[in-house]
Write an enzyme that holds these catalytic residues in place. Structure first.
Site, PDB file in Angstrom:
ATOM      1  N   SER A 150     -19.068  -6.045  -6.194  1.00 18.63           N
ATOM      2  CA  SER A 150     -18.277  -5.162  -5.339  1.00 18.63           C
ATOM      3  C   SER A 150     -18.532  -3.700  -5.713  1.00 18.63           C
ATOM      4  CB  SER A 150     -16.801  -5.550  -5.455  1.00 18.63           C
ATOM      5  OG  SER A 150     -16.047  -5.006  -4.406  1.00 18.63           O
ATOM      6  N   HIS A 167     -14.368 -12.994  -1.212  1.00 16.07           N
ATOM      7  CA  HIS A 167     -15.145 -11.891  -1.768  1.00 16.07           C
ATOM      8  C   HIS A 167     -15.268 -12.096  -3.281  1.00 16.07           C
ATOM      9  CE1 HIS A 167     -16.464  -7.782  -2.491  1.00 16.07           C
ATOM     10  NE2 HIS A 167     -15.409  -7.533  -3.245  1.00 16.07           N
ATOM     11  N   GLU A 218     -17.048 -12.053   4.878  1.00 16.78           N
ATOM     12  CA  GLU A 218     -16.321 -10.985   4.180  1.00 16.78           C
ATOM     13  C   GLU A 218     -16.601  -9.631   4.825  1.00 16.78           C
ATOM     14  OE1 GLU A 218     -17.491  -9.913   0.199  1.00 16.78           O
ATOM     15  OE2 GLU A 218     -19.392 -10.997   0.383  1.00 16.78           O
TER      16      GLU A 218
END
Length: 306
Positions: A154, A278, A248
């Site tokens: 991320s 995610h 996502e």
């Protein structure tokens, strides 16, 4: 046809949708959100048997960054894995990631190191990237480190890719390989899946994602490749693996980054899931999908060690 998910992954999808996503959307004070992340990790993540944690500071010139080595055994290692965590540049800690870092190191045969970089809003860009660069420089200068690999998820996926650009700009030796789990790579926040997948994403509310980006940028231009790696020149970059889920909000970020790297002549591997949370890799040891993805990422790293 849609992938058939395991019962375990379906449970963690539901947990994310009912518990984690509302928490990220509605718990605004970071003094509360940060300890809640730790509590969530205690509940949701399985501590590997034999986990060993060793705190240290990586220092280069007059800069240093706290890190923790995460190991599952005393087995001899070859190379060093630096892990940069996610959390919208604002949250994330060792308790949340130690199991994943340890698994990656154990399965790839590397010394695995969690980098505790500074976070926004207290320390906006370029603090996190500076810390990542310091950790890389210190590891590079250590004759016992061996070949270096970079892994991030991320926001941490953003940082490992931006770090490659920083390494290239400095003329330093490249890492042996890079892995990015569901990276956010375009902080302009213009990619279609950010809205198209807002409902199907089990974990990330876009209000949270936007808040993190604003805090990290702190007025800095999102057109800068060091914050939006999708805009960077990756010619000469090492092999990269990107894992992302098609449902996502960061689906387009993962897909477009892979193509951007490919266009620059980089050896790119894409691995996708459909219907997982995610950064589902955090469920390693809890769901077959997560365990298999972590195993594949570790194999990728191991295969690219010189």
């Amino acid at each position: 046809m849609p992938q058939s998910l395991s019962r375990q992954q379906k449970f963690w999808n539901l947990y994310a949708r009912l518990m984690q996503k509302p928490g990220l959307a509605y718990v605004r004070p970071l003094w509360l959100a940060r300890p809640l992340v730790t509590l969530d990790a205690i509940v949701a993540h399985r501590t590997p048997r034999g986990l060993r944690l060793t705190d240290t500071r990586l220092t280069h010139d007059d800069r240093s960054v706290p890190t923790t080595r995460c190991a599952m055994s005393d087995a001899q290692t070859r190379g060093t894995l630096l892990y940069l965590h996610g959390g919208a540049f604002m949250i994330g800690n060792l308790r949340q990631y130690r199991h994943l870092v340890a698994h990656l190191g154990h399965k790839s045969g590397q010394r695995a190191v969690f980098v505790d970089y500074r976070m926004a809003p207290e320390d906006p860009y370029p603090a996190a990237l500076d810390d990542a660069f310091t950790a890389y420089q210190a590891t590079l200068a250590d004759p016992d480190s061996g070949p270096i690999t970079l892994v991030g998820d991320s926001a941490g996926g953003n940082l490992v890719l931006a770090l490659v650009l920083r390494i290239k700009a400095a003329g330093l030796p490249m890492p042996a390989a890079v892995v990015a789990f569901s990276p956010i790579v375009d902080l302009r926040l213009i990619n279609p899946s950010l809205t198209a997948n807002a409902k199907s994403d089990h974990l990330v509310p876009m209000s949270w994602g936007r808040r993190g980006v604003v805090a990290y940028l702190n007025g800095h231009s999102a057109d800068d490749p060091f914050v939006s790696p999708l805009l960077g020149d990756f010619t000469g970059a090492p092999p990269v693996l990107i894992q992302y889920d098609t449902t996502e909000v960061l689906y387009d970020d993962g897909r477009m980054m892979a193509q951007h790297l490919r266009d620059a002549g980089v050896d790119v591997t894409e691995q996708t899931q459909t219907g997982c949370t995610h950064v589902w890799q955090l469920n390693v040891g809890r769901s077959p999908e997560a365990t298999q993805s972590v195993k594949a990422a570790a194999a990728f790293l191991k295969d690219h060690l010189p």
